[in-house]
Design a protein around this motif. Structure first.
Motif, PDB file in Angstrom:
ATOM      1  N   LEU A  23      40.430   4.479 -26.096  1.00 47.47           N
ATOM      2  CA  LEU A  23      41.428   5.181 -26.907  1.00 47.47           C
ATOM      3  C   LEU A  23      42.651   4.306 -27.156  1.00 47.47           C
ATOM      4  CD1 LEU A  23      41.156   8.636 -25.121  1.00 47.47           C
ATOM      5  CD2 LEU A  23      40.532   8.217 -27.505  1.00 47.47           C
ATOM      6  N   LYS A  24      43.106   3.619 -26.124  1.00 52.98           N
ATOM      7  CA  LYS A  24      44.301   2.780 -26.272  1.00 52.98           C
ATOM      8  C   LYS A  24      44.055   1.610 -27.228  1.00 52.98           C
ATOM      9  CE  LYS A  24      47.869   2.692 -24.234  1.00 52.98           C
ATOM     10  NZ  LYS A  24      49.229   3.136 -24.639  1.00 52.98           N
ATOM     11  N   GLU A  25      42.821   1.101 -27.240  1.00 58.44           N
ATOM     12  CA  GLU A  25      42.483   0.052 -28.199  1.00 58.44           C
ATOM     13  C   GLU A  25      42.699   0.516 -29.635  1.00 58.44           C
ATOM     14  OE1 GLU A  25      38.498  -1.247 -27.580  1.00 58.44           O
ATOM     15  OE2 GLU A  25      38.898  -2.026 -25.554  1.00 58.44           O
ATOM     16  N   LYS A  26      42.556   1.814 -29.850  1.00 54.21           N
ATOM     17  CA  LYS A  26      42.732   2.394 -31.185  1.00 54.21           C
ATOM     18  C   LYS A  26      44.171   2.846 -31.429  1.00 54.21           C
ATOM     19  CE  LYS A  26      38.274   2.184 -32.162  1.00 54.21           C
ATOM     20  NZ  LYS A  26      37.747   1.340 -33.259  1.00 54.21           N
ATOM     21  N   GLY A  27      45.059   2.568 -30.470  1.00 50.60           N
ATOM     22  CA  GLY A  27      46.459   2.955 -30.620  1.00 50.60           C
ATOM     23  C   GLY A  27      46.731   4.422 -30.345  1.00 50.60           C
ATOM     24  N   ILE A  28      45.849   5.055 -29.567  1.00 48.95           N
ATOM     25  CA  ILE A  28      45.974   6.481 -29.274  1.00 48.95           C
ATOM     26  C   ILE A  28      46.500   6.650 -27.846  1.00 48.95           C
ATOM     27  CG2 ILE A  28      44.726   8.669 -29.104  1.00 48.95           C
ATOM     28  CD1 ILE A  28      42.553   7.366 -30.929  1.00 48.95           C
ATOM     29  N   LEU A  29      47.571   7.419 -27.683  1.00 50.69           N
ATOM     30  CA  LEU A  29      48.068   7.739 -26.350  1.00 50.69           C
ATOM     31  C   LEU A  29      47.029   8.579 -25.602  1.00 50.69           C
ATOM     32  CD1 LEU A  29      51.749   8.701 -27.232  1.00 50.69           C
ATOM     33  CD2 LEU A  29      51.009   6.610 -26.076  1.00 50.69           C
ATOM     34  N   THR A  30      46.974   8.409 -24.278  1.00 45.10           N
ATOM     35  CA  THR A  30      45.964   9.105 -23.477  1.00 45.10           C
ATOM     36  C   THR A  30      46.617  10.094 -22.525  1.00 45.10           C
ATOM     37  OG1 THR A  30      45.993   7.306 -21.842  1.00 45.10           O
ATOM     38  CG2 THR A  30      44.369   7.165 -23.612  1.00 45.10           C
ATOM     39  N   VAL A  31      46.095  11.317 -22.512  1.00 51.04           N
ATOM     40  CA  VAL A  31      46.565  12.372 -21.617  1.00 51.04           C
ATOM     41  C   VAL A  31      45.363  12.855 -20.813  1.00 51.04           C
ATOM     42  CG1 VAL A  31      47.564  14.683 -21.447  1.00 51.04           C
ATOM     43  CG2 VAL A  31      48.409  13.069 -23.179  1.00 51.04           C
ATOM     44  N   VAL A  32      45.421  12.709 -19.491  1.00 54.64           N
ATOM     45  CA  VAL A  32      44.281  13.007 -18.627  1.00 54.64           C
ATOM     46  C   VAL A  32      44.625  14.125 -17.653  1.00 54.64           C
ATOM     47  CG1 VAL A  32      42.746  12.110 -16.837  1.00 54.64           C
ATOM     48  CG2 VAL A  32      43.357  10.672 -18.794  1.00 54.64           C
ATOM     49  N   ASP A  33      43.830  15.187 -17.681  1.00 53.88           N
ATOM     50  CA  ASP A  33      43.898  16.237 -16.673  1.00 53.88           C
ATOM     51  C   ASP A  33      43.012  15.799 -15.507  1.00 53.88           C
ATOM     52  OD1 ASP A  33      43.427  18.407 -15.032  1.00 53.88           O
ATOM     53  OD2 ASP A  33      42.676  19.733 -16.609  1.00 53.88           O
ATOM     54  N   SER A  34      43.659  15.380 -14.424  1.00 50.55           N
ATOM     55  CA  SER A  34      42.925  14.960 -13.228  1.00 50.55           C
ATOM     56  C   SER A  34      43.218  15.892 -12.063  1.00 50.55           C
ATOM     57  CB  SER A  34      43.297  13.518 -12.857  1.00 50.55           C
ATOM     58  OG  SER A  34      42.431  13.006 -11.877  1.00 50.55           O
ATOM     59  N   VAL A  35      43.549  17.135 -12.394  1.00 45.36           N
ATOM     60  CA  VAL A  35      43.951  18.115 -11.379  1.00 45.36           C
ATOM     61  C   VAL A  35      42.911  18.228 -10.271  1.00 45.36           C
ATOM     62  CG1 VAL A  35      44.367  20.574 -10.990  1.00 45.36           C
ATOM     63  CG2 VAL A  35      45.461  19.432 -12.917  1.00 45.36           C
ATOM     64  N   SER A  36      41.632  18.305 -10.634  1.00 47.14           N
ATOM     65  CA  SER A  36      40.576  18.518  -9.641  1.00 47.14           C
ATOM     66  C   SER A  36      39.959  17.229  -9.131  1.00 47.14           C
ATOM     67  CB  SER A  36      39.476  19.406 -10.240  1.00 47.14           C
ATOM     68  OG  SER A  36      39.946  20.700 -10.460  1.00 47.14           O
ATOM     69  N   ALA A  37      40.536  16.099  -9.502  1.00 43.12           N
ATOM     70  CA  ALA A  37      39.969  14.817  -9.084  1.00 43.12           C
ATOM     71  C   ALA A  37      40.906  13.999  -8.211  1.00 43.12           C
ATOM     72  CB  ALA A  37      39.573  14.005 -10.317  1.00 43.12           C
ATOM     73  N   ILE A  38      42.201  14.029  -8.493  1.00 40.85           N
ATOM     74  CA  ILE A  38      43.159  13.186  -7.759  1.00 40.85           C
ATOM     75  C   ILE A  38      43.049  13.444  -6.259  1.00 40.85           C
ATOM     76  CG2 ILE A  38      45.610  12.820  -7.280  1.00 40.85           C
ATOM     77  CD1 ILE A  38      46.145  13.326 -10.250  1.00 40.85           C
ATOM     78  N   GLY A  39      42.786  12.394  -5.524  1.00 41.74           N
ATOM     79  CA  GLY A  39      42.620  12.496  -4.074  1.00 41.74           C
ATOM     80  C   GLY A  39      41.174  12.544  -3.639  1.00 41.74           C
ATOM     81  N   GLY A  40      40.274  12.890  -4.563  1.00 37.36           N
ATOM     82  CA  GLY A  40      38.852  12.913  -4.254  1.00 37.36           C
ATOM     83  C   GLY A  40      38.066  11.908  -5.065  1.00 37.36           C
ATOM     84  N   GLU A  41      38.636  11.501  -6.189  1.00 34.37           N
ATOM     85  CA  GLU A  41      38.082  10.452  -7.040  1.00 34.37           C
ATOM     86  C   GLU A  41      39.181   9.409  -7.263  1.00 34.37           C
ATOM     87  OE1 GLU A  41      35.031  10.291  -8.082  1.00 34.37           O
ATOM     88  OE2 GLU A  41      34.230  12.344  -8.048  1.00 34.37           O
TER      89      GLU A  41
END
Length: 377
Positions: free
Chosen positions: A155-173
């Motif tokens: 996405l960033k290569e295309k100049g698109i800002l990235t917004v990631v919901d990692s609520v259920s992953a942070i700390g386990g992934e």
């Protein structure tokens, strides 16, 4: 009140030292200048967990406040926003985008698999005119894990800002914000971090801050405006009174997590063990691939009332697992093995109670879930 063992995909069990920390007498967080240092130090711990040097903030509110704040702070009327959707929460980002006047364009994937990177790249080669894109790291209702290490750089290569919901992953992934070009990553206290619900976290890149500051119209919110945190430390002025007891407990939970040097391996091995015994038992996993290490989702057997099984487990074995909602309502069971739940004894007991409860409703399995699970370790 009867308190069960919580084996849901959040909220999770909370360790005693976190519970005790929340009971420590607290200061006035607005006026005691030492609290600004404590808040900043706690944010720095989150930065270590996320592998980022970006600015990090702790927000007063459950994880949804982080999702809405990202959309509120970035979206202006007419902005085209790409919503990458292969699950309930992936699709749900569209509601926040529309709420603040954005134009939603979906990239839809198979809801039983992770996002196909090749198909996404082909889509972007045809249309990449988006201010930002949203993606869910682990979609909790289905347990699908999306490979943000490939999605966000694309996405960033295309100049698109990235917004990631990692609520259920942070700390386990593992999450590597800087290496993976994530502009905004969102998390919460009650999942793998294993603190009580009520706090959200957000890391914000300089590119995202620049986009927020260059808006033509003001952010249509105060509480969800991430710019209100600008220079909070230098000015010694929080935008609103901080929930000091919650943050004290949260800081201890972060210490617990950062001290566990094998935390990702622990989650991965336990998740693989659960999936293995579910397959061996004759039950069916909901997903075809891209399994999360934090939650396992199991199809409800034919002619079984999902909700009655969950209720029976709670009443008979004092253990709480989850069903799901929306299009998965009644169709799946969800066992959370994240944070403090990702322990052999807790998972083994959950599997024991799950099998006994299914048997009560006439479902015979091909193996002893708990015994077979423990034999792998």
């Amino acid at each position: 009140m009867k308190v069960p063992y919580i084996m849901t995909p959040g909220p999770t069990q909370v360790r005693e030292n976190v519970r005790l920390a929340r009971g420590i007498e607290c200061t006035n967080p607005d006026l005691d200048l030492r609290f600004y240092d404590f808040y900043r130090d706690t944010c720095d711990k989150i930065g270590c967990l996320l592998n980022t040097k970006n600015r990090v903030r702790i927000l007063n509110g459950e994880g949804i406040i982080a999702l809405e704040s990202a959309c509120a702070s970035l979206t202006e009327k007419g902005d085209r926003v790409l919503v990458i959707d292969n699950g309930i929460f992936g699709e749900g980002f569209a509601d926040f985008v529309r709420l603040y006047g954005g134009e939603v364009v979906f990239f839809k994937g198979d809801r039983t698999r992770g996002i196909d990177i090749g198909k996404l790249e082909k889509f972007l080669n045809g249309d990449s005119d988006f201010k930002y894109a949203t993606v869910v790291h682990c979609d909790t209702p289905s347990g699908v894990l999306n490979d943000i290490s490939k999605i966000c750089p694309l996405l960033k290569e295309k100049g698109i800002l990235t917004v990631v919901d990692s609520v259920s992953a942070i700390g386990g992934e593992e999450v590597k914000v800087d290496d993976w070009n994530i502009d905004i990553v969102l998390g919460a206290s009650q999942k793998c971090i294993s603190a009580p619900p009520g706090l959200a976290i957000v890391s914000i890149s300089e590119d995202a801050i620049k986009a927020m500051k260059s808006r033509e119209t003001p952010v249509a919110s105060f509480y969800c405006n991430l710019l209100i945190w600008e220079n909070y430390y230098d000015n010694k002025w929080f935008p609103y009174t901080q929930p000091s007891s919650d943050i004290v407990g949260f800081s201890v939970a972060l210490d617990n997590l950062l001290a566990d040097k094998n935390v990702f391996e622990r989650h991965s091995k336990i998740a693989e063990g659960v999936r293995y015994v579910i397959r061996e038992s004759g039950l069916k996993l909901y997903l075809k691939d891209s399994f999360s290490s934090t939650v396992t989702v199991i199809n409800t057997p034919d002619n079984v009332d999902n909700k009655k099984v969950i209720e029976y487990m709670y009443n008979t074995y004092n253990i709480l697992i989850a069903g799901a909602f929306d299009y998965l309502d009644g169709k799946v069971f969800r066992i959370g093995h994240m944070g403090e739940n990702a322990r052999l004894d807790k998972v083994a007991y959950a599997l024991f109670a799950f099998q006994r409860s299914l048997k009560y409703f006439g479902v015979e399995l091909k193996c002893d879930l708990s015994k077979k699970f423990l034999e792998r370790f």
